[in-house]
Every structure is written in C-alpha cells, then in structure tokens.
Write an enzyme that holds these catalytic residues in place. Structure first.
Site, PDB file in Angstrom:
ATOM      1  N   LYS A  52      10.682  68.900  73.934  1.00 54.57           N
ATOM      2  CA  LYS A  52      10.185  69.527  74.881  1.00 54.57           C
ATOM      3  C   LYS A  52      11.163  70.147  75.910  1.00 54.57           C
ATOM      4  CE  LYS A  52       5.674  67.869  74.097  1.00 54.57           C
ATOM      5  NZ  LYS A  52       4.331  66.875  74.625  1.00 54.57           N
ATOM      6  N   GLN A  96       3.119  62.289  78.829  1.00 54.07           N
ATOM      7  CA  GLN A  96       3.146  62.395  77.111  1.00 54.07           C
ATOM      8  C   GLN A  96       2.255  61.210  76.883  1.00 54.07           C
ATOM      9  OE1 GLN A  96       5.212  64.308  75.075  1.00 54.07           O
ATOM     10  NE2 GLN A  96       3.902  63.171  73.320  1.00 54.07           N
ATOM     11  N   ASP A 119      -0.769  71.082  79.741  1.00 55.47           N
ATOM     12  CA  ASP A 119      -1.217  70.695  78.473  1.00 55.47           C
ATOM     13  C   ASP A 119      -2.785  71.111  78.178  1.00 55.47           C
ATOM     14  OD1 ASP A 119       0.584  69.193  76.751  1.00 55.47           O
ATOM     15  OD2 ASP A 119       0.396  67.463  77.618  1.00 55.47           O
TER      16      ASP A 119
END
Ligand code: NDP
Length: 281
Positions: A52, A96, A119
C-alpha cells in the site's frame, strides 16, 4: 476463446489516473495523505502495508506510518485514531487488519471518521452504499466493478452469483452488483447444492477463502468468473478459490490469481484517498 481479465494492467491504469489527479491537486496546494496504522508483527500484514505504501509513493500520495507494538491496548489505539480523525493534514485512515486478539476490531473501525474511512468499512459508509448515496466503497468489491466495466462486461439483467457473505467482500459486492442492475444471489456455507446455484451465474464471484474449491462443476460454460480468493495451495503457492486450470477452458472470461482482483484492491484504496478530498469538504 476465454478472456483473461488482467487486474495488473487495469489497476495500473487506475493508479495512473490517480497519479494525475494527485498532481493536479498538488498544483492547487492540496496534499493527499494516508495514515497507515499497523499493530503488531503479523508478516502478511507487513507485506500488505508495504504494498500500500509503495502504491502511495507511485501515485504521489503521502503515506504516514504509525507502527505500534503488539501489546498496544485498545484504548491507546482508539486514542491514535482520534488524533488522526482530528488532524486536518490526514485525508484517509487505514487500520490494517487483523488486529491482535485483545483488541475489538469492530470498535476500532467504528471509531474512524466515516469521512476518512478509505477502506469503506464504517457502518455509515456501508449504509451509504446500501441506499446508493455518496460514501467510500469497500475496495475489493469496488475494484471488481472496475474490472468488469473496463473489460466491457455489462452486468445489467444478468444472473450474478456471489459466494461468500463477509462484510468486506461478499455483502458490499452484492450491493454494488445490484446497482449495476444484475440479478444477485449471495451464497454461503449453508447454501444447499452450491454447484447448482453457482451454475446459474452469468457472472460468478467467489470470496470464500478455500484453495481451488470451484471446479468446472460450479461454472456455466461461457460465464465470467471473478476470483477474490487469496489462498496457498498444497505447495505453498498463491492461488484463488477457483481451480483455474480446470475452469479456464469453459469460462468466457476469468481473473487469474495472482494478477486479478488483488492489485485492484490497492488501486481502489488509492482512488478512495483522492475521493476523500472531495468528501471531506
Ligand atoms: P471470510 O472468511 O470473512 O468469509 C468467507 C465466506 O465464505 C463466508 O461468508 C462463508 O460462509 C463462505 N464460505 C466458507 N466456506 C464455504 C463453503 N464451503 N461453501 C460456501 N461458502 C463458504 O472471508 P473474506 O470475505 O474476508 O475473504 C474471502 C477470500 O477473499 C479470502 O481468500 C481472502 O483472502 C480473499 N480476500 C482477498 C482480497 C483481495 O484484495 N484480493 C481482499 C479481501 C479478501 P458463512 O458466512 O456461512 O460462514
């Protein structure tokens, strides 16, 4: 002839578009910044986070790393999220997953500002997706919609069977396919006669997490097969939920693993970071 849907190429196109948008914003004095929070030492998470950050670098997005030790308490993590929510320099926040077992991941995800939730996991964004208003869309399903559109596959009026009903893939995928006017079935572990249900699909999307489970018995000849699975086979090699060799000859189009859905997830994260600028205003 079976078409291979090239996620690597399409994700590259999206990242190039994002790069241009980021450069245009920079000219107006706006910097796009993603805060990436990693708790603990899970090796797979470390790889995802590294990928990422590499994509951020490519697109010109500033990535701010917050690496916390495994023993971080839930309260301490919530405090970090609060600070990032309040920091006007941060446009997107990513925590995460998975988090260490002593932390309630749902509570942490709900604490992220829905306007920085790149997200797309916050209940407000999930709700927005369900009723079709602006908000962040979960990256993997949003990436699959891009894969279909950019491959010239029209879902309207077609039978779409999604196998898997998780909050991050299966359910939002169902909502997005409904918005594309597909006729949607979401199957799961309690579905009876799954091969027969899956064979109804013009577009079959698998998000189960079982290596090579979907053989040609599950696939109608000519169907579009989208494989979200990221599994290891008996030799430790990365593979999808679909038995690619078995299904390839009968599918109309298929995503490989790796190089299909996986790279799209990161590309859509980058896109969400840019979209955050408009949503934050
Ligand atoms: P979850 O484990 O949260 O969900 C799996 C789903 O599959 C559940 O709904 C479960 O049903 C269903 N399922 C399990 N076994 C069967 C079975 N035998 N028959 C039918 N349905 C079954 O997984 P995720 O949605 O998080 O992920 C799915 C896969 O996608 C994984 O391989 C994951 O690694 C991958 N993934 C890939 C991403 C990418 O970027 N490419 C991003 C996210 C995930 P039930 O609800 O009844 O238990």
């Amino acid at each position: 002839m079976t078409n291979i849907i090239d996620g690597k190429k399409i994700s590259g196109e999206i990242k190039d578009e994002v790069k241009e948008q980021v450069a245009a914003l920079k000219e107006k004095g706006v910097t796009v910044t993603l805060a990436v929070v990693l708790v603990g030492n899970d090796p797979a998470s470390a790889v995802y986070v590294r990928n990422k950050k590499k994509s951020c670098e490519y697109c010109g997005i500033v990535s701010r790393s917050i690496d916390l030790p495994e023993e971080t308490t839930e309260e301490a993590l919530l405090d970090v999220v609060k600070q990032l929510n309040e920091d006007p320099a941060v446009n997107g926040i990513l925590v995460q997953l998975p988090l260490p077992k002593h932390i309630d991941a749902d509570r942490v995800l709900r604490a992220i500002s829905p306007y920085k939730d790149v997200d797309g996991f916050h209940p407000q964004n999930v709700g927005a997706l369900s009723i079709g208003i602006d908000g962040f869309r979960s990256c993997t399903p949003a990436g699959i919609i891009e894969l279909l559109k950019r491959s010239g596959i029209n879902a309207e009026g077609r039978e779409c069977v999604i196998v898997g009903r998780s909050n991050i893939v299966g359910k939002p995928m169902g909502m997005l396919m409904l918005r594309e006017n597909a006729t949607v079935t979401i199957a799961h572990s309690r579905t009876k006669d799954l091969p027969a249900v899956a064979r109804r699909a013009d577009i079959l999307i698998t998000a189960v997490g079982k290596a090579k489970m979907f053989t040609r018995d599950y696939v109608k000849p000519g169907a579009v097969v989208i494989d979200c699975g990221m599994n290891r086979d008996e030799n430790g090699k990365l593979c999808g939920d679909v038995d690619y060799e078995d299904v390839f000859p009968i599918a109309g189009a298929i995503t490989p693993v790796p190089g299909g859905v996986g790279p799209m997830t990161v590309a859509m994260l980058m896109k969400n970071c840019v979209d955050a600028i408009a949503l934050n205003q």
